[in-house]
Design a protein around this motif. Structure first.
Motif, mmCIF file in Angstrom:
data_model
loop_
_atom_site.group_PDB
_atom_site.id
_atom_site.type_symbol
_atom_site.label_atom_id
_atom_site.label_comp_id
_atom_site.label_asym_id
_atom_site.label_seq_id
_atom_site.Cartn_x
_atom_site.Cartn_y
_atom_site.Cartn_z
ATOM 1 N N HIS A 1 42.275 29.600 81.006
ATOM 2 C CA HIS A 1 42.929 28.441 80.415
ATOM 3 C C HIS A 1 43.215 28.773 78.957
ATOM 4 O O HIS A 1 42.301 29.077 78.186
ATOM 5 C CB HIS A 1 42.032 27.205 80.521
ATOM 6 N N ILE A 2 44.489 28.718 78.572
ATOM 7 C CA ILE A 2 44.927 29.087 77.232
ATOM 8 C C ILE A 2 45.243 27.826 76.443
ATOM 9 O O ILE A 2 45.966 26.943 76.920
ATOM 10 C CB ILE A 2 46.177 29.984 77.284
ATOM 11 N N ALA A 3 44.714 27.714 75.235
ATOM 12 C CA ALA A 3 45.024 26.598 74.335
ATOM 13 C C ALA A 3 45.132 27.165 72.925
ATOM 14 O O ALA A 3 44.114 27.484 72.300
ATOM 15 C CB ALA A 3 43.954 25.520 74.404
ATOM 16 N N GLY A 4 46.354 27.334 72.445
ATOM 17 C CA GLY A 4 46.554 27.956 71.141
ATOM 18 C C GLY A 4 46.078 29.397 71.173
ATOM 19 O O GLY A 4 46.474 30.178 72.041
ATOM 20 N N GLU A 5 45.202 29.762 70.251
ATOM 21 C CA GLU A 5 44.660 31.120 70.202
ATOM 22 C C GLU A 5 43.391 31.265 71.039
ATOM 23 O O GLU A 5 42.829 32.358 71.120
ATOM 24 C CB GLU A 5 44.363 31.499 68.750
ATOM 25 N N ASP A 6 42.961 30.186 71.658
ATOM 26 C CA ASP A 6 41.710 30.203 72.418
ATOM 27 C C ASP A 6 41.989 30.364 73.905
ATOM 28 O O ASP A 6 43.037 29.947 74.417
ATOM 29 C CB ASP A 6 40.935 28.902 72.192
ATOM 30 N N SER A 7 41.047 30.972 74.613
ATOM 31 C CA SER A 7 41.164 31.111 76.065
ATOM 32 C C SER A 7 39.771 31.038 76.677
ATOM 33 O O SER A 7 38.798 31.505 76.084
ATOM 34 C CB SER A 7 41.851 32.430 76.441
ATOM 35 N N TRP A 8 39.700 30.433 77.873
ATOM 36 C CA TRP A 8 38.421 30.258 78.543
ATOM 37 C C TRP A 8 38.578 30.558 80.030
ATOM 38 O O TRP A 8 39.578 30.180 80.665
ATOM 39 C CB TRP A 8 37.915 28.830 78.355
ATOM 40 N N PRO B 1 36.952 17.463 75.156
ATOM 41 C CA PRO B 1 38.205 18.053 74.662
ATOM 42 C C PRO B 1 38.186 18.313 73.162
ATOM 43 O O PRO B 1 38.721 19.319 72.694
ATOM 44 C CB PRO B 1 39.254 16.986 75.031
ATOM 45 N N ALA B 2 37.549 17.417 72.402
ATOM 46 C CA ALA B 2 37.499 17.583 70.949
ATOM 47 C C ALA B 2 36.573 18.712 70.532
ATOM 48 O O ALA B 2 36.778 19.345 69.493
ATOM 49 C CB ALA B 2 37.059 16.270 70.286
ATOM 50 N N TRP B 3 35.557 19.002 71.354
ATOM 51 C CA TRP B 3 34.563 20.023 71.020
ATOM 52 C C TRP B 3 34.769 21.315 71.793
ATOM 53 O O TRP B 3 33.935 22.222 71.722
ATOM 54 C CB TRP B 3 33.153 19.474 71.298
ATOM 55 N N ARG B 4 35.853 21.422 72.507
ATOM 56 C CA ARG B 4 36.052 22.574 73.393
ATOM 57 C C ARG B 4 36.015 23.894 72.631
ATOM 58 O O ARG B 4 35.385 24.858 73.072
ATOM 59 C CB ARG B 4 37.376 22.413 74.147
ATOM 60 N N LYS B 5 36.687 23.938 71.518
ATOM 61 C CA LYS B 5 36.724 25.185 70.750
ATOM 62 C C LYS B 5 35.335 25.532 70.212
ATOM 63 O O LYS B 5 34.888 26.681 70.315
ATOM 64 C CB LYS B 5 37.712 25.049 69.583
ATOM 65 N N ARG B 6 34.626 24.530 69.674
ATOM 66 C CA ARG B 6 33.306 24.776 69.094
ATOM 67 C C ARG B 6 32.308 25.219 70.151
ATOM 68 O O ARG B 6 31.489 26.113 69.928
ATOM 69 C CB ARG B 6 32.801 23.522 68.387
#
Length: 292
Positions: free
Chosen positions: A49-56, A113-118
């Motif tokens: 799953h890609i969101a901006g520069e992040d991927s999971w 969703p708000a803490w996904r990156k952290r």
């Protein structure tokens, strides 16, 4: 340029704000955002799953919510199968009843969703095979109603959607994952506000519930809810006051005290700040609207 999926294109048949899209398997789609929310259930395979520069990394049983504004996509798909349950939250014809009393509801749809990156996606909901079977059963019922659109389908589809959201919220509330438990502690404070908004409330008690420093709690709350806890409390109070102004003949003073304000003048100022008119003007407009 990032493509934005429009409400009118996905809820186009009669404007009913819930839809089910099955991807079996998911095909390359391209980076996109949308004007609605969706709950994603991974039913098989793997992918990123890609969101901006992040991927999971995704795998079977993963469930997560996606808000509209952040671009996202799927890559490196290996027979990735998923179900998207699309919904326009602001247009849903439903009353949440006591759903906000479930910390998992706030954690799943607002906090994760708000803490996904952290949290690097570690606080996502992960269903067991049995739980996934129950969830997809609700989706199948929802999809059947949306496909048939027989008389009464709006009621039945809304009820089934609520069952799905309620079940997923309960599953999240029972999570033993450390990152998920951290979000649930914050969600508990949101639940406390929503279920006890008529009572006196101090920021310190909310901080203590979350078991965080005051600074970290405020940052986390504002990131998820878009405002401070006290501002959210006031918003809840005036929203409930507006409903009582529309539906009852209670005096404005009684309503102000009934929703938690101890000063009717302060209530009037806050009400005007949120709705642009005084409580009296709001009631008069509601009466005129009902009579037309």
């Amino acid at each position: 340029m990032v493509r934005t999926l429009k409400k009118d294109d996905w809820f186009h048949i009669d404007g009913f704000p819930i839809a089910v899209e099955r991807r079996d398997p998911q095909q390359p789609f391209g980076l996109h955002a949308h004007e609605f929310m969706e709950i994603v259930l991974i039913t098989g395979g793997q992918g990123l799953h890609i969101a901006g520069e992040d991927s999971w990394q995704l795998s079977t049983g993963d469930v997560f919510a996606i808000g509209g504004s952040r671009p996202h996509d799927y890559l490196n798909m290996d027979r990735l199968r998923l179900i998207n349950v699309l919904f326009d939250h602001d247009a849903l014809p439903l009353e949440l009843m006591d759903l906000p009393s479930l910390p998992g509801y706030h954690a799943l749809l607002r906090l994760e969703p708000a803490w996904r990156k952290r949290h690097q996606f570690n606080s996502r909901l992960r269903l067991t095979p049995t739980e996934l079977a129950v969830a997809t059963g609700y989706v199948d019922q929802l999809d059947d109603e949306l496909q048939s659109r027989t008389p009464g389908y709006r009621f039945m589809a809304t009820a089934t959607f609520m069952q799905l959201v309620g079940y997923l919220s309960r599953c999240y509330s029972q999570s033993n994952n450390a990152d998920s438990r951290a979000l649930l502690r914050i969600a508990k404070s949101i639940t406390h506000i929503e279920t006890r908004y008529t009572q006196p409330m101090q920021l310190e008690e909310l901080v203590n519930m979350a078991k965080m420093s005051k600074r970290s709690f405020l940052r986390a709350f504002e990131s998820a809810m878009g405002c401070t806890p006290i501002a959210y409390l006031i918003q809840l109070r005036v929203t409930h006051a507006a409903r009582r102004l529309r539906q009852t003949d209670d005096s404005i003073t009684d309503i102000a005290y009934g929703v938690g304000f101890n000063d009717s003048n302060y209530f009037a100022r806050q009400f005007r700040s949120h709705f642009g008119v005084s409580p009296r003007e709001y009631r008069q407009r509601s009466i005129i609207g009902r009579s037309n």
